[in-house]
Enzyme design. Structure first.
Site, mmCIF file in Angstrom:
data_model
loop_
_atom_site.group_PDB
_atom_site.id
_atom_site.type_symbol
_atom_site.label_atom_id
_atom_site.label_comp_id
_atom_site.label_asym_id
_atom_site.label_seq_id
_atom_site.Cartn_x
_atom_site.Cartn_y
_atom_site.Cartn_z
ATOM 1 N N HIS A 82 34.000 27.195 36.954
ATOM 2 C CA HIS A 82 33.872 28.247 38.006
ATOM 3 C C HIS A 82 32.479 28.584 38.503
ATOM 4 O O HIS A 82 31.854 29.607 38.116
ATOM 5 C CB HIS A 82 34.708 29.272 37.522
ATOM 6 C CG HIS A 82 34.700 30.496 38.612
ATOM 7 N ND1 HIS A 82 35.677 30.228 39.736
ATOM 8 C CD2 HIS A 82 34.501 31.742 38.385
ATOM 9 C CE1 HIS A 82 35.610 31.129 40.382
ATOM 10 N NE2 HIS A 82 35.044 32.330 39.778
ATOM 11 N N ARG A 131 41.280 29.682 48.091
ATOM 12 C CA ARG A 131 40.325 29.855 49.235
ATOM 13 C C ARG A 131 40.285 28.756 49.993
ATOM 14 O O ARG A 131 40.272 28.879 51.005
ATOM 15 C CB ARG A 131 38.745 30.116 48.350
ATOM 16 C CG ARG A 131 39.025 31.594 47.793
ATOM 17 C CD ARG A 131 37.622 31.851 47.070
ATOM 18 N NE ARG A 131 37.386 33.583 46.658
ATOM 19 C CZ ARG A 131 36.883 33.807 45.852
ATOM 20 N NH1 ARG A 131 36.307 32.869 44.775
ATOM 21 N NH2 ARG A 131 36.779 34.970 45.191
ATOM 22 N N ASN A 134 28.622 40.690 28.198
ATOM 23 C CA ASN A 134 30.081 40.175 28.270
ATOM 24 C C ASN A 134 30.591 39.419 27.063
ATOM 25 O O ASN A 134 31.924 39.780 26.621
ATOM 26 C CB ASN A 134 30.349 39.376 29.515
ATOM 27 C CG ASN A 134 30.395 40.426 30.837
ATOM 28 O OD1 ASN A 134 30.457 41.541 30.798
ATOM 29 N ND2 ASN A 134 30.604 39.690 32.026
HETATM 30 O O1 TXD Z 1 37.647 33.702 39.235
HETATM 31 C C1 TXD Z 1 37.378 34.405 38.414
HETATM 32 N N1 TXD Z 1 37.387 34.151 37.170
HETATM 33 C C2 TXD Z 1 36.771 35.583 38.737
HETATM 34 C C3 TXD Z 1 36.035 36.519 37.834
HETATM 35 C C4 TXD Z 1 36.970 36.058 40.134
HETATM 36 C C5 TXD Z 1 36.312 37.343 40.291
HETATM 37 C C6 TXD Z 1 35.966 38.361 39.534
HETATM 38 N N2 TXD Z 1 35.629 37.752 38.211
HETATM 39 C C7 TXD Z 1 35.145 38.569 37.227
HETATM 40 O O2 TXD Z 1 36.037 39.504 36.618
HETATM 41 C C8 TXD Z 1 33.945 39.612 37.355
HETATM 42 O O3 TXD Z 1 32.802 38.765 37.312
HETATM 43 C C9 TXD Z 1 34.025 40.592 36.075
HETATM 44 O O4 TXD Z 1 33.323 39.979 34.847
HETATM 45 C C10 TXD Z 1 35.836 40.645 35.916
HETATM 46 C C11 TXD Z 1 36.350 41.972 36.440
HETATM 47 O O5 TXD Z 1 36.222 41.942 37.659
HETATM 48 P P1 TXD Z 1 36.456 43.567 38.160
HETATM 49 O O6 TXD Z 1 36.190 43.364 39.582
HETATM 50 O O7 TXD Z 1 37.822 43.721 37.669
HETATM 51 O O8 TXD Z 1 35.418 44.545 37.527
HETATM 52 P P2 TXD Z 1 35.373 46.039 37.389
HETATM 53 O O9 TXD Z 1 36.282 46.802 38.312
HETATM 54 O O10 TXD Z 1 34.029 46.278 36.928
HETATM 55 O O11 TXD Z 1 36.223 46.195 35.932
HETATM 56 C C12 TXD Z 1 35.960 45.816 34.587
HETATM 57 C C13 TXD Z 1 36.340 46.802 33.823
HETATM 58 C C14 TXD Z 1 35.880 48.403 34.019
HETATM 59 O O12 TXD Z 1 36.834 49.006 34.227
HETATM 60 C C15 TXD Z 1 35.189 48.751 32.516
HETATM 61 O O13 TXD Z 1 35.251 50.022 32.401
HETATM 62 C C16 TXD Z 1 35.885 47.848 31.577
HETATM 63 O O14 TXD Z 1 36.150 46.453 32.260
HETATM 64 N N3 TXD Z 1 35.086 47.523 30.433
HETATM 65 C C17 TXD Z 1 35.944 47.440 29.424
HETATM 66 N N4 TXD Z 1 37.108 47.179 29.137
HETATM 67 C C18 TXD Z 1 37.623 47.087 27.732
HETATM 68 N N5 TXD Z 1 36.560 47.175 26.909
HETATM 69 C C19 TXD Z 1 35.319 47.047 27.052
HETATM 70 N N6 TXD Z 1 34.677 46.989 26.061
HETATM 71 C C20 TXD Z 1 34.905 47.356 28.364
HETATM 72 N N7 TXD Z 1 33.825 47.380 28.634
HETATM 73 C C21 TXD Z 1 33.739 47.527 30.241
#
Ligand code: TXD
Length: 320
Positions: free
Chosen positions: A182, A158, A102
């Site tokens: 967090h 929550r 990440n």
């Molecule tokens: O409280 C908080 N901060 C959080 C954090 C609460 C819940 C989830 N949290 C985190 O948010 C979770 O651990 C993830 O790191 C993020 C995103 O969660 P989400 O559920 O939206 O994950 P997804 O569905 O896997 O979406 C991530 C997207 C996916 O479509 C990938 O194709 C894309 O990120 N992705 C990218 N986008 C742009 N650029 C790059 N390089 C890339 N790599 C993957």
């Protein structure tokens, strides 16, 4: 058109169009926050979700455009950027593995923001949150008051829900404050949480709930994310995280001066210098306009310090 020349819709760029990203887009539309650009590396996916949302807008009766893209250039001049890009933790993956993957993604995103929308207000959601928001600020070079992390609003929400459900009162009348990083070390502050102004310690005295029940709700809040992962199995929470980030974006766009717990850059407040950590802040048109410094008890301070130490460890483990 001259008379309407001052009318300009806001532009909201969403980096990552997965579970949270798509929900952010939906909420932006429903709240008419502005036009939305959704960036994702998966070709066609943000375009498809964008078109679907465009086709929802006549039913819901709002006007906004939703554009999917694989090009950072489409973020040009965005007012707000919300970052969810990244991969979730999979079985067998260590926290450090996740951190390395990440961090690489967040660096690319930060470069895109630096190039195309250096004046934006940036909300980071990607985990591990406290380390990723710090990296996003450092690499983008944006002022720290314009780069914040979303965690506290969600954690507090929550806690608010658990209390409202238990006490059989409206969620609207329950207010909670959660500070710290967090993670499992987050600090739900019962002394600063209340129902219609009546603090939780008072409610315990009034026998609305026992100390034991309250302790259990605090713990459930701390592990609230994990509880949902355990049920979903293939992903993490997305509705409440998206709504939480939208409330921060809205506070900025509408200059609401909301007092919300966010991961903010600290320069000496709470004895922390040069790190992001969850604290109450005021969000308005200047971004983070103020860090609110509370007088913590020695017990609260000790919990907060433990949480800050966990954040520092994460930041130290982030590949530079
Ligand atoms: O409280 C908080 N901060 C959080 C954090 C609460 C819940 C989830 N949290 C985190 O948010 C979770 O651990 C993830 O790191 C993020 C995103 O969660 P989400 O559920 O939206 O994950 P997804 O569905 O896997 O979406 C991530 C997207 C996916 O479509 C990938 O194709 C894309 O990120 N992705 C990218 N986008 C742009 N650029 C790059 N390089 C890339 N790599 C993957």
């Amino acid at each position: 058109a001259e008379g309407a020349s001052h009318v300009k819709r806001h532009k909201i760029a969403l980096v990552g169009a997965g579970q949270i990203g798509a929900t952010l887009a939906l909420l932006s539309g429903m709240k008419e926050l502005g036009d939305v650009v959704m960036y994702d590396i998966v070709e066609g996916m943000p375009q498809g979700k964008g078109l679907d949302l465009c086709q929802l807008s006549p039913v819901e009766g709002f006007d906004a455009t939703f554009k999917g893209t694989q090009s950072y250039a489409d973020m040009k001049d965005a007012d707000v950027v919300i970052v969810t890009a990244g991969v979730p933790r999979k079985p067998g993956m260590s926290r450090d593995d996740l951190l390395a993957i990440n961090a690489k993604i967040v660096r690319q995103v930060a470069d895109g923001i630096k190039t195309y929308c250096p004046d934006a207000f940036v909300v980071c959601i990607t985990n591990p949150l406290d380390a990723m928001v710090q990296l996003l600020q450092e690499v983008s070079g944006l002022p720290p008051n314009k780069v914040v992390g979303m965690a506290g609003v969600l954690d507090a929400s929550r806690f608010r829900y658990f209390l409202a459900e238990k006490l059989n009162v409206s969620v609207e009348d329950v207010h909670c404050l959660v500070m710290g990083g967090h993670g499992d070390t987050m600090v739900p502050l019962v002394r600063y949480s209340n129902v219609g102004g009546i603090t939780l310690p008072d409610l315990v005295k009034m026998k609305w709930l026992t100390q034991d029940e309250l302790n259990k709700m605090v713990d459930r809040t701390r592990f609230g994310g994990g509880e949902i992962v355990g049920l979903l199995k293939t992903g993490s929470a997305f509705y409440a995280p998206a709504a939480s980030a939208i409330s921060m974006a809205e506070a900025y766009l509408k200059d609401k001066k909301r007092l919300l717990p966010c991961a903010a850059y600290l320069t000496g407040e709470y004895g922390v210098n040069g790190f992001y950590c969850g604290v109450p802040v005021i969000i308005g048109k200047g971004g983070v306009e103020k860090v609110v410094e509370l007088q913590l008890t020695s017990e609260e301070s000790a919990m907060f310090k433990k949480s800050v130490d966990a954040v520092k460890e994460l930041v130290a483990a982030t590949p530079k």
